[in-house]
Design an enzyme around this catalytic site. Sequence first.
Site, PDB file in Angstrom:
ATOM      1  N   HIS A  22       0.838  -1.220   0.000  1.00 48.77           N
ATOM      2  CA  HIS A  22       0.000   0.000   0.000  1.00 48.77           C
ATOM      3  C   HIS A  22       0.869   1.265   0.000  1.00 48.77           C
ATOM      4  O   HIS A  22       0.411   2.322   0.428  1.00 48.77           O
ATOM      5  CB  HIS A  22      -0.933   0.050   1.210  1.00 48.77           C
ATOM      6  N   SER A  45      15.622  21.711 -15.294  1.00 46.76           N
ATOM      7  CA  SER A  45      14.420  22.494 -15.549  1.00 46.76           C
ATOM      8  C   SER A  45      14.826  23.810 -16.183  1.00 46.76           C
ATOM      9  O   SER A  45      15.878  24.362 -15.862  1.00 46.76           O
ATOM     10  CB  SER A  45      13.688  22.750 -14.227  1.00 46.76           C
ATOM     11  N   LYS A  95      16.719  21.818 -10.186  1.00 48.58           N
ATOM     12  CA  LYS A  95      16.009  20.570 -10.500  1.00 48.58           C
ATOM     13  C   LYS A  95      16.870  19.531 -11.189  1.00 48.58           C
ATOM     14  O   LYS A  95      17.761  19.830 -11.953  1.00 48.58           O
ATOM     15  CB  LYS A  95      14.798  20.858 -11.420  1.00 48.58           C
ATOM     16  N   GLU A 138      10.184   8.611 -16.526  1.00 48.15           N
ATOM     17  CA  GLU A 138       8.800   9.031 -16.781  1.00 48.15           C
ATOM     18  C   GLU A 138       8.347   8.589 -18.171  1.00 48.15           C
ATOM     19  O   GLU A 138       7.209   8.169 -18.370  1.00 48.15           O
ATOM     20  CB  GLU A 138       8.687  10.556 -16.652  1.00 48.15           C
TER      21      GLU A 138
END
Length: 479
Positions: free
Chosen positions: A176, A297, A303, A310
């Site tokens: 979970h 970024s 970043k 992804e």
Amino acid sequence: MPDSPSDTIPDPSTPQDKTAANALWGGRFAGGPAAIMQEINASIGFDQRMWRQDIAGSRAHAAMLAAKGIISDADLADITRGLDQVAAEIEAGSFVFDIAHEDIHMSVEARLIALVGDAGRRLHTARSRNDQVALDVRLWVRDAIDQIDVQVADVMRALVDQAERHHDLPMPGFTHLQIGQPVTFGHHMMAYVEMLGRDRSRFADARTRLNECPLGAAALAGTSFPIDRHMTARALGFDRPMANSLDAVSDRDYALEFLSAASTCAIHLSRLAEEIVIWMSAPWRFIRLSDAFTTGSSIMPQKRNPDAAELVRAKTGRVTGAFVALSMVMKGLPLTYGKDMQEDKEPLFDAADSLALSLAATAGMVRDMVPDPTNLRRWAGAGFATATDLADWLVRTLNLPFRTAHHVTGRLVAMAEAKGTDLEGLTLADMQSVEPRITREVFGVLSVESSVASRSCHGGTAPANVAAQAAAWRARLAA
Ligand code: ARG
């Protein structure tokens, strides 16, 4: 005077007058197709990537026709020379793909006829584009499986390397997405090795079933020419010719099986990618990826984004989408061939490309990632992760029924939580206030290290197990 009757047939190699009937099948046609008809009908824009398979099929077919005396040896020599030339032109990029020639089969044949004349016109004896395309797609999928198998094995090797290096590095194991029990980083890596191992066997199964040759089914009913289907099957590396001509030209189950296996594999990669994304996030910081597998970024200078992970996660949608798309093309199609089936190719190619890219990126990321031992170790013991070890101790040592032990442990967890400590931070007196028979020995099972070491059952996370599993897989993957 034309020197042979076939010279009165328009030369299919000349740039087509778009209003003229098709040179290869237009005998009964007075006019050419509407522009939109040509556009919706043509597959040359995407099926040209099957040119190698198409030419290989034609070579095997021509050799068989000559061996059976259906064409002459001189014709075979001309066809072989012509196909060599066509292959060389395509390889060199000088071949002109023309939408008027509709698909790769007609493009190759038209050029062959332009190069060698009547011998080229004889190649299509005892063959139809229906068995030809069924063959080409089958060969293409078989090649794709072989290439993907190599790539999956490579990802597995990268995972095994990480598992060997970190077979005893504790990390939190989750259910979970809540901290469950401590495991080792190596054990987590090896879970994906098992999944990808099953993916390879699914691809291998699909390959075994697809490895029958449709060539010789002709349009749908077989042919009256005395062909030798066993000869062409053998020449093309198939186990045998397909038994039923209708089935041979009409099914695409092998492509569906490939896409189903590809989809499952992409889903596995996507889960790993999702974990990489989470593990990279600053509040977690379980791993680090180098500059090689991250991007910056354009506005936030600090970043470091896991874009490759992804994209692996996202490409799964295309692969699974391809399976669904082809399933919808095939459902409800009456036997045998229908032009609907031309729609098998784009999803198939896109899925294979997407999976190949995802596998390569995953192999790169797995090799690149460096776990953060401090954070992994810290969170491995957080959230009362060794509560099950405490319950198990109560069962083993005090002979409590597991449900009772679970209840006692729950009360101790609540007590620790109220005191703002972990289970190891409770005193013996605290413990005995809940269960008087608890002794000091209980503290021996509450550490993360003792917890993982104790999970030594078959398949458990004990470091010795993980090291043995990794070594066994390393040997299998080397073979
Ligand atoms: N381009 C077609 C396909 O991909 C080849 C087969 C065409 N056959 C036919 N009878 N029109 O399916």
